[in-house]
Design a protein around this motif. Structure first.
Motif, PDB file in Angstrom:
ATOM      1  N   LEU A 417       8.730   6.188 -19.182  1.00  0.00           N
ATOM      2  CA  LEU A 417       8.960   7.331 -18.289  1.00  0.00           C
ATOM      3  C   LEU A 417      10.193   7.064 -17.434  1.00  0.00           C
ATOM      4  O   LEU A 417      10.389   5.958 -16.958  1.00  0.00           O
ATOM      5  CB  LEU A 417       7.765   7.534 -17.356  1.00  0.00           C
ATOM      6  N   PHE A 526      10.732  11.257 -21.277  1.00  0.00           N
ATOM      7  CA  PHE A 526       9.836  10.345 -21.972  1.00  0.00           C
ATOM      8  C   PHE A 526      10.605   9.752 -23.143  1.00  0.00           C
ATOM      9  O   PHE A 526      11.007  10.467 -24.049  1.00  0.00           O
ATOM     10  CB  PHE A 526       8.602  11.106 -22.476  1.00  0.00           C
ATOM     11  N   ILE A 531      11.604  16.769 -21.477  1.00  0.00           N
ATOM     12  CA  ILE A 531      10.261  17.272 -21.779  1.00  0.00           C
ATOM     13  C   ILE A 531      10.311  18.392 -22.803  1.00  0.00           C
ATOM     14  O   ILE A 531       9.454  18.488 -23.685  1.00  0.00           O
ATOM     15  CB  ILE A 531       9.565  17.756 -20.485  1.00  0.00           C
ATOM     16  N   GLU A 538       3.131  15.186 -27.361  1.00  0.00           N
ATOM     17  CA  GLU A 538       3.847  14.277 -26.462  1.00  0.00           C
ATOM     18  C   GLU A 538       3.925  14.844 -25.049  1.00  0.00           C
ATOM     19  O   GLU A 538       3.799  14.110 -24.066  1.00  0.00           O
ATOM     20  CB  GLU A 538       5.249  14.025 -27.010  1.00  0.00           C
ATOM     21  N   ARG A 539       4.155  16.166 -24.950  1.00  0.00           N
ATOM     22  CA  ARG A 539       4.183  16.774 -23.620  1.00  0.00           C
ATOM     23  C   ARG A 539       2.829  16.656 -22.939  1.00  0.00           C
ATOM     24  O   ARG A 539       2.734  16.368 -21.739  1.00  0.00           O
ATOM     25  CB  ARG A 539       4.594  18.254 -23.721  1.00  0.00           C
ATOM     26  N   LEU A 542       2.384  13.106 -21.786  1.00  0.00           N
ATOM     27  CA  LEU A 542       3.220  12.856 -20.623  1.00  0.00           C
ATOM     28  C   LEU A 542       2.570  13.408 -19.357  1.00  0.00           C
ATOM     29  O   LEU A 542       2.543  12.745 -18.315  1.00  0.00           O
ATOM     30  CB  LEU A 542       4.595  13.496 -20.832  1.00  0.00           C
TER      31      LEU A 542
END
Length: 654
Positions: A417, A526, A531, A538-539, A542
């Motif tokens: 991150l 990420f 984003i 993945e979003r 995150l």
């Protein structure tokens, strides 16, 4: 159950409820919700409750953080489309939880702290924006004067004045013989002629005296206006200074400094000289008015009246030839004055010499316009520099949370991150095009075509880079002045012709160069990807990591099916570790169908809910994984029965 627990805990995400909404349990036709009450028991022995048909008030304190599945899906979709105001707000809140207490300066939110830190930067930026507006006004004036139409208009007015002058020259009064040329006639009218000449000299002197008085009044009136403006400017500056002193006094008090404002800043204003000059101008104007209006025997008006009456009396006693000659002389004098009035000088508006000077001044305008535009570019650069200073203040505030994220490596967790802050454009296209008439000919003609054009231009520019930003400004400015479509062939266009009815060129240029559409914005990446570039899974991951690991809040958090769109490897390697870390400081409640979350996360309590649709009742069984009943239920539901679990185990050879 998740909706009910969140409702009783005054969650702020009640609009994302999946069960407690009008199409389900709160259906207004059956009104089921109004018969039930949700309650939470807290460790300190207190309870909080709320009827299931009532939402928390806007002012209630959130005691439970709730992440419904629909809320996470909405955030993921918004972020995938390029931005989310909701997430921006959450991001600032969570970044603020990592700002050390001593660095918060007593403010309760990130927005308040940022407002304090960038107040003077914003003030400097506003000052530059005002200078840009003045520059735009001068540029538009210069551009207007450089148009062929403007020069043609001046030339046509000059030609008309010259024609009027030539006509006047051609109409000189016809010569009348002087009757006093002969000796006899000269002797006869000598006395009368001398008197008339004396009276003419007197009247000429009176006219010159009146002109001097009126010129003096005009000069004094201008001086008075300028002095009045100076006095107002000083008063405005004093008012601004007083406000600054009050603000500075508050800041000194907050700083605990044993200082008085007067020890740091002093403003000295002495308007006595200005007041004296203004009084003198007023008195001078009053004196001129009195002199012009005076009816005293020695006053200008009375003296002219007496001279004109005497002149008329003498003329009435003259012979015909002498009378005609006197009339001729009067006509010649008026003719000469008319010629002088037409010719004028470069300071006399609407005269021949003034029009010539105006036309000659156009030759220097291109260089002046280039200098004005260059100055505007530098002012725009200064605005961008001020925005950059604001960005640096934002960066200083997110450093603590970035350090925290880096420390996640200690948990043996791959968590790439990164927090950053950048200058980002907001709604330029939405604010720009309502000012443009896209039915007129020009670079932005056509709704679909101009939308596509602007999207392409915005995609190319890097607003974080000053040169890229200035290039964008100059490109838009160029497109307002020239038709850059293939069919337009670079034809010159006027800004005013491309605006909607009532629109002003000054407004659109002030908007463009003032850059009010640019602002610092926090971003989260990420693995070095924005984003919006991530997959839905993945979003989602995150966001969950963000709320579980980065958020330092310690109130209970309820998550509805966090495993959605995630593979089991990611759940085990990342999400499980985040949940275990979050459990160290807050209570974590999850609705899940994934055994990795229910079992591997070492849940202290597992609740299994079943619904008997025949009797419309819910049944619950709860306990730790050590309980045989709970273990059996977990294997039956989450693992798909014990035989299925053993079958997979044997096939894996484990």
């Amino acid at each position: 159950m998740a909706d009910i627990a969140a409702l009783a805990g005054d969650t702020k995400n009640f609009k994302s409820f999946s069960f407690l909404k009008d199409t389900r349990f709160r259906n207004p036709r059956n009104k089921l919700a109004q018969h039930f009450l949700g309650a939470l028991g807290w460790h300190d022995g207190t309870e909080s409750e709320r009827p299931l048909d009532q939402d928390p008030s806007e002012t209630s304190v959130e005691r439970v953080k709730y992440l419904p599945q629909s809320y996470l899906e909405t955030l993921c979709n918004e972020l995938g489309d390029g931005g989310s105001a909701t997430f921006d707000t959450e991001l600032r809140k969570i970044i603020y939880t990592h700002v050390p207490e001593e660095a918060r300066l007593g403010y309760t939110s990130m927005d308040e702290l940022l407002d304090f830190k960038v107040a003077e930067i914003d003030g400097a930026r506003e000052q530059v924006i005002r200078e840009i507006s003045k520059a735009n006004a001068e540029i538009l004036q210069a551009e207007r004067r450089l148009t062929p139409e403007f020069k043609q208009s001046l030339q046509e007015q000059l030609d008309a004045k010259v024609a009027e002058y030539n006509a006047l020259v051609a109409s000189k009064p016809a010569q009348v013989e002087d009757p006093t040329v002969s000796d006899a006639a000269q002797e006869e009218s000598k006395a009368a002629t001398e008197k008339i000449q004396a009276l003419e000299d007197e009247l000429k002197k009176l006219r010159e005296e009146e002109k001097l008085l009126r010129d003096k009044k005009a000069t004094d009136a201008k001086r008075q206006a300028v002095l009045s403006r100076i006095a107002q400017a000083i008063a405005n500056h004093k008012k601004t200074h007083d406000q600054f002193v009050d603000e500075l006094a508050r800041m000194l008090a907050e700083a605990g400094a044993d200082l008085k404002v007067a020890e740091l800043v002093e403003l000295k204003i002495d308007t006595s000289t200005i007041d004296t000059l203004a009084k003198a101008a007023r008195e001078s104007i009053a004196g001129v008015d009195a002199a012009l209006a005076s009816q005293e025997p020695m006053g200008l008006s009375k003296r002219r009246e007496v001279a004109e009456a005497a002149m008329a009396e003498i003329k009435s006693k003259l012979g015909e030839k002498q009378r005609l000659f006197i009339i001729f002389k009067d006509q010649v004098a008026k003719w000469e004055r008319a010629k002088e009035e037409l010719v004028g000088n470069k300071h006399k508006p609407q005269s021949i010499e003034w029009f010539k000077a105006e036309i000659e001044s156009l030759a220097a305008l291109p260089d002046k316009l280039a200098a004005l535009r260059a100055n505007r570019v530098e002012l725009a650069r200064a605005v961008h520099e001020q925005i950059g200073k604001t960005v640096e203040e934002y960066r200083r505030l997110y450093e603590p949370v970035q350090q925290f994220v880096k420390s996640a490596a200690k948990m043996d967790m791959h968590l790439p991150l990164d927090f950053d802050v950048r200058i980002e454009e907001s709604n330029f296209q939405e604010q720009f095009f309502p000012r443009i008439n896209r039915q007129s000919r020009g670079s932005f003609s056509g709704v679909d075509e101009s939308n596509q054009l602007m999207r392409g231009l915005l995609k190319e520019v890097n607003f974080g880079d000053v040169d890229s930003t200035l290039k964008f400004l100059e490109t838009i400015d160029d497109m307002l002045h020239f038709d850059r479509r293939e069919s337009g062939a670079g034809r010159e266009t006027r800004i005013v012709d491309q605006l909607r009815k009532g629109g002003e060129p000054q407004d659109i240029l002030d908007y463009l160069y003032g850059m009010g559409y640019l602002a610092p914005r926090y971003s989260l990446t990420f693995d070095h990807q924005e984003i919006s570039q991530l997959s839905p899974g993945e979003r989602g991951l995150l966001l969950l990591v963000f709320y579980l690991l980065v958020d330092k809040d310690d109130i209970p958090i309820i998550i509805d099916q966090p495993e959605e769109n995630l593979d089991n490897q990611t759940i085990f390697k990342v999400l499980v570790k985040c949940i275990k870390a979050a459990k160290q400081r807050r209570q974590v409640i999850m609705v899940t169908h994934n055994p990795n979350l229910a079992v591997v996360c070492d849940a202290e309590q597992i609740i299994c809910a079943t619904c008997d649709k025949a009797t419309n009742t819910f049944n619950y069984v709860s306990g730790g994984i050590e309980s045989p009943v709970i273990k059996s239920t977990v294997v039956e539901i989450l693992e798909g029965t014990e035989p299925a679990f053993k079958n997979r185990k044997s096939k894996y050879g484990l």
